[in-house]
Design a protein around this motif. Structure first.
Motif, PDB file in Angstrom:
ATOM      1  N   ASP A 148      15.740 -19.337  43.906  1.00 43.76           N
ATOM      2  CA  ASP A 148      16.704 -19.124  44.690  1.00 43.76           C
ATOM      3  C   ASP A 148      18.169 -19.797  44.489  1.00 43.76           C
ATOM      4  OD1 ASP A 148      16.702 -16.186  45.038  1.00 43.76           O
ATOM      5  OD2 ASP A 148      16.186 -16.400  46.897  1.00 43.76           O
ATOM      6  N   ALA A 149      16.997 -21.204  44.167  1.00 45.35           N
ATOM      7  CA  ALA A 149      18.155 -22.861  44.533  1.00 45.35           C
ATOM      8  C   ALA A 149      18.197 -23.011  43.044  1.00 45.35           C
ATOM      9  CB  ALA A 149      17.481 -23.795  44.774  1.00 45.35           C
ATOM     10  N   THR A 150      17.897 -22.423  41.753  1.00 43.33           N
ATOM     11  CA  THR A 150      18.090 -22.637  40.676  1.00 43.33           C
ATOM     12  C   THR A 150      19.374 -22.111  40.145  1.00 43.33           C
ATOM     13  OG1 THR A 150      15.470 -21.534  40.399  1.00 43.33           O
ATOM     14  CG2 THR A 150      16.827 -22.638  38.014  1.00 43.33           C
ATOM     15  N   PRO A 151      20.096 -23.525  39.512  1.00 44.18           N
ATOM     16  CA  PRO A 151      21.468 -23.356  38.398  1.00 44.18           C
ATOM     17  C   PRO A 151      21.234 -22.491  37.153  1.00 44.18           C
ATOM     18  CG  PRO A 151      20.626 -25.194  38.582  1.00 44.18           C
ATOM     19  CD  PRO A 151      19.504 -25.026  39.763  1.00 44.18           C
ATOM     20  N   ASP A 152      22.511 -22.104  37.020  1.00 46.53           N
ATOM     21  CA  ASP A 152      22.368 -21.051  36.023  1.00 46.53           C
ATOM     22  C   ASP A 152      21.948 -21.692  34.931  1.00 46.53           C
ATOM     23  OD1 ASP A 152      23.534 -18.775  37.971  1.00 46.53           O
ATOM     24  OD2 ASP A 152      25.179 -19.016  37.579  1.00 46.53           O
ATOM     25  N   PHE A 153      22.570 -22.648  34.784  1.00 50.77           N
ATOM     26  CA  PHE A 153      22.314 -23.722  33.803  1.00 50.77           C
ATOM     27  C   PHE A 153      20.595 -24.188  33.050  1.00 50.77           C
ATOM     28  CE2 PHE A 153      22.746 -27.390  36.223  1.00 50.77           C
ATOM     29  CZ  PHE A 153      21.651 -28.016  36.665  1.00 50.77           C
ATOM     30  N   ALA A 154      20.230 -23.566  34.670  1.00 42.36           N
ATOM     31  CA  ALA A 154      18.553 -24.118  34.915  1.00 42.36           C
ATOM     32  C   ALA A 154      17.976 -22.852  34.200  1.00 42.36           C
ATOM     33  CB  ALA A 154      18.411 -25.241  35.329  1.00 42.36           C
ATOM     34  N   LYS A 155      18.610 -21.448  34.146  1.00 45.25           N
ATOM     35  CA  LYS A 155      17.958 -20.955  34.531  1.00 45.25           C
ATOM     36  C   LYS A 155      17.042 -19.839  33.387  1.00 45.25           C
ATOM     37  CE  LYS A 155      20.065 -18.511  37.966  1.00 45.25           C
ATOM     38  NZ  LYS A 155      20.602 -17.003  38.778  1.00 45.25           N
ATOM     39  N   ASP A 156      17.180 -20.481  32.379  1.00 48.80           N
ATOM     40  CA  ASP A 156      16.282 -20.201  30.724  1.00 48.80           C
ATOM     41  C   ASP A 156      15.289 -21.250  30.257  1.00 48.80           C
ATOM     42  OD1 ASP A 156      18.390 -17.945  30.393  1.00 48.80           O
ATOM     43  OD2 ASP A 156      19.506 -19.505  29.051  1.00 48.80           O
ATOM     44  N   TRP A 157      15.755 -22.573  30.969  1.00 51.11           N
ATOM     45  CA  TRP A 157      14.846 -23.643  30.700  1.00 51.11           C
ATOM     46  C   TRP A 157      13.087 -23.355  32.127  1.00 51.11           C
ATOM     47  CZ3 TRP A 157      14.651 -27.304  34.928  1.00 51.11           C
ATOM     48  CH2 TRP A 157      12.907 -28.898  34.863  1.00 51.11           C
TER      49      TRP A 157
END
Length: 202
Positions: free
Chosen positions: A169-178
């Motif tokens: 739940d803490a994952t920022p949007d820009f890092a989700k694909d990574w």
């Protein structure tokens, strides 16, 4: 002889995934052990030589290495042909930076956030900064490529992404694909399946 002391669904899972990705399963003996867990379950395993009873622990010819970053660096040195480390040249400094930054800044920042310490103005925040600064460091890095080292996936991705695997739940949007690329990696999927086997009732 190389032995990895491991407990399922723990910080050792990312190391287990790396061992698989390095093609080293036939060279690293997996030693499952029990550990005390935050929910009160589990016990310290007397067969585990880690000084704190934790995992992961890597024992190579009788010499122990602890801390995930140090273990993963050693494994990439032992098995360089897999290309999951950076062995020489200027880029090795950046690779080492990510491997040390994780344990010195990134994980502590999130743990401080969870337990309410490390707020701006505290000594902890002054020393390691906080989650916003850590997230910005990641954002800049991932804007240069799909992995922390640009076009090359390395052990640093297994290591650093693990925080968001634990705290999705803490994952920022820009890092989700990574993070998805890490969790979808065949070696990470294998490690999760191996953990499930270890946790299954006998």
């Amino acid at each position: 002889m190389i032995t990895l002391y491991h407990s399922p669904v723990s910080r050792a899972t990312r190391v287990l995934a790396l061992v698989h990705a390095l093609g080293a399963l036939d060279k690293v003996e997996l030693k499952p052990v029990t550990i005390p867990r935050m929910d009160g379950s589990g016990d310290r395993d007397p067969s585990n030589p880690h000084p704190d009873g934790k995992v992961p622990l890597l024992v190579e010819d009788g010499v122990a290495a602890w801390e995930s970053g140090a273990i993963m660096l050693r494994l990439t040195e032992l098995f360089p042909d897999a290309g999951l480390g950076v062995e020489s040249g200027p880029r090795r400094g950046r690779f080492l930076g990510w491997m040390h930054w994780y344990g010195s800044v990134f994980e502590p920042a999130y743990l401080n956030m969870v337990d309410g310490t490390g707020a701006p103005g505290t000594a902890m925040h002054a020393a390691i900064r906080g989650v916003p600064e850590a997230v910005e460091r990641l954002r800049v890095a991932l804007s240069d490529g799909p992995w922390l080292m640009g076009e090359q996936m390395t052990a640093a991705d297994f290591l650093v992404a693990s925080t968001y695997i634990w705290f999705p739940d803490a994952t920022p949007d820009f890092a989700k694909d990574w993070v998805a690329r890490v969790t979808d990696h065949p070696s990470y999927r294998w490690a999760v399946a191996r953990d499930e086997e270890l946790m299954a009732p006998a």
